[in-house]
Design an enzyme around this catalytic site. Structure first.
Site, PDB file in Angstrom:
ATOM      1  N   CYS A  34       0.848  -1.197   0.000  1.00 49.19           N
ATOM      2  CA  CYS A  34       0.000   0.000   0.000  1.00 49.19           C
ATOM      3  C   CYS A  34       0.879   1.240   0.000  1.00 49.19           C
ATOM      4  O   CYS A  34       1.884   1.289   0.716  1.00 49.19           O
ATOM      5  CB  CYS A  34      -0.876  -0.028   1.262  1.00 49.19           C
ATOM      6  N   HIS A  65      -9.121  -3.829  -1.700  1.00 48.92           N
ATOM      7  CA  HIS A  65      -8.149  -3.004  -0.963  1.00 48.92           C
ATOM      8  C   HIS A  65      -8.628  -1.550  -0.874  1.00 48.92           C
ATOM      9  O   HIS A  65      -8.578  -0.926   0.180  1.00 48.92           O
ATOM     10  CB  HIS A  65      -6.793  -3.091  -1.685  1.00 48.92           C
ATOM     11  N   GLU A  66      -9.126  -1.028  -1.994  1.00 49.74           N
ATOM     12  CA  GLU A  66      -9.539   0.385  -2.022  1.00 49.74           C
ATOM     13  C   GLU A  66     -10.824   0.614  -1.228  1.00 49.74           C
ATOM     14  O   GLU A  66     -10.960   1.621  -0.535  1.00 49.74           O
ATOM     15  CB  GLU A  66      -9.704   0.861  -3.471  1.00 49.74           C
ATOM     16  N   HIS A 124     -10.030   0.922   2.286  1.00 54.03           N
ATOM     17  CA  HIS A 124      -9.559   2.280   2.628  1.00 54.03           C
ATOM     18  C   HIS A 124     -10.730   3.202   2.970  1.00 54.03           C
ATOM     19  O   HIS A 124     -10.650   4.003   3.887  1.00 54.03           O
ATOM     20  CB  HIS A 124      -8.813   2.916   1.450  1.00 54.03           C
TER      21      HIS A 124
END
Ligand code: ZN
Length: 180
Positions: A111, A153-154, A157
């Site tokens: 990341c 993953h995003e 976030h």
């Protein structure tokens, strides 16, 4: 130039807010997108970026088109110079996961907000995401492989989650000093 914030920054732990539909075309949002494109462009190894990573807790992420090029194996070295391929990021505003597969896989992940490390995470193999693009057009995209991993993953976030929260075998990247 917006700096990419690092893991200690509390903005990465916030649950990001939705962008009101009427604001997508606004100068404020368009300038957030511009900052995101610029920040991602600076990072040669980066393939995607979420708004909180530039300190803006809104539900937006972008994915570099080089992901699609590599994924679909249509890259022709002379034809596409990835380094200069700047504005072709795909924009996902207010993304929602509409489907995920039960089947999972173990993948290595890193990341831009956790510089110098990588780890192993478990991700769903397939995922379908619904979102708005930078023009306010709603679209749906199903993904597997690297793209499915990036989506997860995003979206993490945007919910204040970093991959290191659930990764195993977190390791430091060995950096070699360039000889000059
Ligand atoms: Zn990240």
């Amino acid at each position: 130039m917006k700096e990419i914030v690092q893991k200690e920054n509390p903005v990465l732990r916030e649950k990001s807010k939705e962008v009101p539909y009427k604001d997508i075309a606004s100068d404020t949002i368009q300038s957030v997108l511009k900052d995101m494109h610029e920040a991602l462009k600076e990072k040669e190894c980066g393939v995607a970026l979420a708004a909180p990573q530039i300190g803006v807790p809104l539900r937006i992420f972008i994915i570099s088109e080089k992901v699609f090029i590599e994924d679909e194996k249509v890259k022709k070295e002379e034809e596409i110079n990835i380094g200069n391929n700047k504005e072709n990021n795909l924009v996902y505003i207010n993304p929602k996961t509409t489907k995920t597969s039960k089947k999972t896989c173990e993948l290595e992940e890193a990341c831009l907000s956790v510089e110098g490390y990588f780890g192993t995470v478990t991700r769903s193999k397939l995922i379908t995401v619904e979102a708005y693009d930078e023009n306010g057009v709603k679209f749906t995209r199903g993904a597997s492989g690297l793209l499915a991993q990036i989506f997860q993953h995003e979206i993490d976030h945007l919910n204040g989650i970093l991959y290191i929260d659930h990764a195993r075998d977190i390791q430091k990247v060995e950096t070699q000093k360039d000889e000059e």
